[in-house]
Design a protein around this motif. Structure first.
Motif, PDB file in Angstrom:
ATOM      1  N   LEU A 153      27.400   0.488  23.486  1.00 16.88           N
ATOM      2  CA  LEU A 153      26.779  -0.526  22.637  1.00 16.88           C
ATOM      3  C   LEU A 153      25.264  -0.459  22.681  1.00 16.88           C
ATOM      4  O   LEU A 153      24.592  -0.837  21.718  1.00 16.88           O
ATOM      5  N   GLY A 154      24.732  -0.001  23.803  1.00 18.64           N
ATOM      6  CA  GLY A 154      23.280   0.025  23.965  1.00 18.64           C
ATOM      7  C   GLY A 154      22.740  -1.244  24.596  1.00 18.64           C
ATOM      8  O   GLY A 154      21.609  -1.656  24.316  1.00 18.64           O
ATOM      9  N   ILE A 155      23.535  -1.885  25.462  1.00 19.32           N
ATOM     10  CA  ILE A 155      23.079  -3.079  26.184  1.00 19.32           C
ATOM     11  C   ILE A 155      22.107  -2.634  27.276  1.00 19.32           C
ATOM     12  O   ILE A 155      22.439  -1.774  28.082  1.00 19.32           O
ATOM     13  N   LEU A 200      19.611  -8.854  19.706  1.00 20.47           N
ATOM     14  CA  LEU A 200      19.599  -7.418  19.977  1.00 20.47           C
ATOM     15  C   LEU A 200      19.829  -6.617  18.699  1.00 20.47           C
ATOM     16  O   LEU A 200      19.155  -5.599  18.453  1.00 20.47           O
ATOM     17  N   ALA A 201      20.753  -7.053  17.852  1.00 21.52           N
ATOM     18  CA  ALA A 201      21.052  -6.337  16.609  1.00 21.52           C
ATOM     19  C   ALA A 201      19.847  -6.346  15.657  1.00 21.52           C
ATOM     20  O   ALA A 201      19.576  -5.341  14.985  1.00 21.52           O
ATOM     21  N   ARG A 202      19.140  -7.460  15.625  1.00 27.25           N
ATOM     22  CA  ARG A 202      17.955  -7.520  14.751  1.00 27.25           C
ATOM     23  C   ARG A 202      16.878  -6.565  15.237  1.00 27.25           C
ATOM     24  O   ARG A 202      16.188  -5.923  14.437  1.00 27.25           O
ATOM     25  N   GLU A 203      16.738  -6.472  16.562  1.00 32.05           N
ATOM     26  CA  GLU A 203      15.774  -5.513  17.114  1.00 32.05           C
ATOM     27  C   GLU A 203      16.163  -4.083  16.768  1.00 32.05           C
ATOM     28  O   GLU A 203      15.317  -3.257  16.382  1.00 32.05           O
ATOM     29  N   ARG A 204      17.467  -3.768  16.884  1.00 29.62           N
ATOM     30  CA  ARG A 204      17.938  -2.396  16.637  1.00 29.62           C
ATOM     31  C   ARG A 204      17.923  -2.064  15.146  1.00 29.62           C
ATOM     32  O   ARG A 204      17.854  -0.892  14.781  1.00 29.62           O
ATOM     33  N   LYS A 205      18.014  -3.075  14.313  1.00 32.67           N
ATOM     34  CA  LYS A 205      17.920  -2.811  12.870  1.00 32.67           C
ATOM     35  C   LYS A 205      16.510  -2.353  12.527  1.00 32.67           C
ATOM     36  O   LYS A 205      16.312  -1.448  11.697  1.00 32.67           O
ATOM     37  N   ARG A 206      15.512  -2.956  13.199  1.00 34.98           N
ATOM     38  CA  ARG A 206      14.118  -2.558  12.969  1.00 34.98           C
ATOM     39  C   ARG A 206      13.791  -1.250  13.673  1.00 34.98           C
ATOM     40  O   ARG A 206      13.080  -0.396  13.115  1.00 34.98           O
ATOM     41  N   GLN A 207      14.286  -1.095  14.891  1.00 31.36           N
ATOM     42  CA  GLN A 207      13.995   0.100  15.683  1.00 31.36           C
ATOM     43  C   GLN A 207      15.303   0.649  16.256  1.00 31.36           C
ATOM     44  O   GLN A 207      15.643   0.403  17.411  1.00 31.36           O
ATOM     45  N   GLY A 209      18.286   2.934  17.850  1.00 31.42           N
ATOM     46  CA  GLY A 209      18.423   3.947  18.889  1.00 31.42           C
ATOM     47  C   GLY A 209      19.672   4.761  18.645  1.00 31.42           C
ATOM     48  O   GLY A 209      20.222   4.777  17.538  1.00 31.42           O
ATOM     49  N   GLU A 210      20.160   5.422  19.693  1.00 34.43           N
ATOM     50  CA  GLU A 210      21.359   6.266  19.585  1.00 34.43           C
ATOM     51  C   GLU A 210      22.579   5.525  20.122  1.00 34.43           C
ATOM     52  O   GLU A 210      23.389   6.098  20.840  1.00 34.43           O
ATOM     53  N   ASP A 211      22.736   4.274  19.770  1.00 37.36           N
ATOM     54  CA  ASP A 211      23.820   3.457  20.300  1.00 37.36           C
ATOM     55  C   ASP A 211      24.614   2.816  19.177  1.00 37.36           C
ATOM     56  O   ASP A 211      24.207   2.849  18.013  1.00 37.36           O
ATOM     57  N   LEU A 212      25.744   2.220  19.533  1.00 35.67           N
ATOM     58  CA  LEU A 212      26.663   1.681  18.531  1.00 35.67           C
ATOM     59  C   LEU A 212      26.089   0.456  17.829  1.00 35.67           C
ATOM     60  O   LEU A 212      26.273   0.299  16.622  1.00 35.67           O
ATOM     61  N   ILE A 213      25.389  -0.408  18.545  1.00 38.40           N
ATOM     62  CA  ILE A 213      24.790  -1.578  17.885  1.00 38.40           C
ATOM     63  C   ILE A 213      23.784  -1.136  16.838  1.00 38.40           C
ATOM     64  O   ILE A 213      23.731  -1.680  15.730  1.00 38.40           O
ATOM     65  N   SER A 214      22.982  -0.123  17.157  1.00 32.68           N
ATOM     66  CA  SER A 214      22.029   0.410  16.180  1.00 32.68           C
ATOM     67  C   SER A 214      22.748   0.928  14.946  1.00 32.68           C
ATOM     68  O   SER A 214      22.335   0.671  13.802  1.00 32.68           O
TER      69      SER A 214
END
Length: 396
Positions: A153-155, A200-207, A209-214
């Motif tokens: 998930l990228g936690i 966390l999802a909002r952060e990954r939407k902007r930036q 990574g190589e994880d499932l949430i992103s």
């Protein structure tokens, strides 16, 4: 003894009761929960695949139209999370969600995780052996799947200690007639986990990574609630069963020392042993379905609007399907257990769970060949998700 999921003696050993149900009353109405208990393998397997039943009824009717009371208002946050995950929805929503998430669970992707799973399992067992043993559940069984799913998930590392308590608390709602305290605890955990994942999802939407949430955050057709519900489901399903298969499995081996020695002497039996341990002491004893149309099972009419309780633990001991079903046989080749379910809700993470169990059991067999039980364990009070409080062992 009779079917009594709140009785610790029944939870510890339900199998004699199951045998009597299969023989005398394979479909029986259980008044305390208003459910029909289904105990034979053929019936459980068929109903899991029967589209006249569903995990939910909300795709065909509102609560009142279906003759059910709506959940109390204080549970709204819990059901908002749970009903947005694929486990508790039906087609076409289920089809869309499963298609999106299954892209992250292709056989190739899952198999690519094996070296990392082996590394994590080996490290946990090394540390466990260095300490001379302890609680196998807390030190090995729980950290492995939590670490694997958290990495997927990228936690962030600093937040991973939150995951196991959240998952355990959320799962309290899945027990039969949960207490008011358990309900409030589950609601709080679901709300906290949802709030955390949204940030966390909002952060990954902007930036990303190589994880499932992103990856999920980039999918426009996935709502924020669906992303949250999917991640909560992956955590809960991704480790609750794996933890309990590990604990229940080792306890099963300790109770059957000849089979444990057989496995120690021939580790090529490990794949069949894992399947047998899932069958012999099933971690998920019951799975529920709503009846969407009138049906008949074993000559018993079951009306629309009620629930059936599919007894996985009973189905997995059915002598019509398994030769000598009450005997643990780590070499059992013909083993159509249904511990992962069947039909459209078959466990998406089954291949990953099998890898985790193979690496965990394999590491313990290799690095702790003298693993011994210190004291007889105690079962947790939960019946549906059935596991041990702890499993104290020594490695030398």
């Amino acid at each position: 003894m009779r079917f009594d999921p709140w009785n610790p003696d029944f939870v510890a050993h339900p199998y004699d009761v199951y045998a009597e149900l299969r023989r005398a009353e394979p479909v029986s109405f259980f008044e305390p929960t208003g459910q029909y208990l289904i105990s034979r393998h053929a019936d459980v397997n068929a109903l899991l695949r029967d589209r006249r039943l569903g995990r939910s009824y909300l795709h065909v009717a509102a609560h009142e139209e279906f003759g059910q009371e709506a959940p109390p208002d204080f549970q709204e946050q819990f059901w908002r999370v749970v009903n947005a995950g694929m486990l508790d929805v039906e087609p076409p929503v289920h089809t869309r969600l499963r298609r999106l998430v299954s892209k992250a669970f292709t056989p190739r992707m899952v198999e690519s995780l094996r070296p990392r799973v082996r590394e994590i399992a080996g490290g946990l067992v090394d540390a466990f052996v260095a300490e001379g043993g302890g609680d196998l559940l807390a030190e090995v069984a729980e950290p492995l799947p939590v670490t694997v799913i958290a990495e997927m998930l990228g936690i962030p590392d600093a937040d991973r200690h939150l995951l196991r308590p959240w998952s355990a608390d959320i799962c309290l709602m899945y027990e039969l007639n949960p207490s008011p305290q358990a309900q409030h605890t589950a609601v709080r955990a679901a709300a906290e986990f949802a709030d955390y994942l949204k940030v966390l999802a909002r952060e990954r939407k902007r930036q990303p990574g190589e994880d499932l949430i992103s990856a999920l955050a980039q999918i426009d057709e996935l709502t924020e609630d669906e992303l949250v519900g999917t991640c909560v489901l992956l955590l809960n399903a991704g480790h609750e069963a794996t933890v309990n298969v590990t604990g229940n499995g080792w306890w099963s081996l300790f109770r059957n020392p000849a089979e444990l020695e057989r496995l120690r002497a021939d580790r090529s039996l490990l794949p069949t042993a894992i399947e047998e341990l899932m069958r012999w002491d099933t971690p998920l004893q019951m799975f529920e379905r709503w009846v969407l149309e009138d049906i008949e099972v074993e000559g018993v009419a079951i009306p629309k609007g009620v629930e059936v309780a599919l007894l996985f633990g009973s189905a997995n001991r059915d002598p019509e399907v398994f030769t000598d079903p009450d005997r643990l046989d780590v070499g059992r080749a013909d083993n159509p257990h249904i511990s992962f379910g069947a039909g459209i809700h078959f466990c998406l993470g089954a291949p990953l769970a099998r890898i985790e169990l193979m690496e965990s059991f394999g590491a313990l067999l290799e690095k702790a060949p003298k693993l011994e039980l210190v004291r007889e364990p105690v079962w947790k009070p939960g019946y549906v998700i059935r596991g041990l409080e702890s499993l104290e062992v020594t490695t030398s």
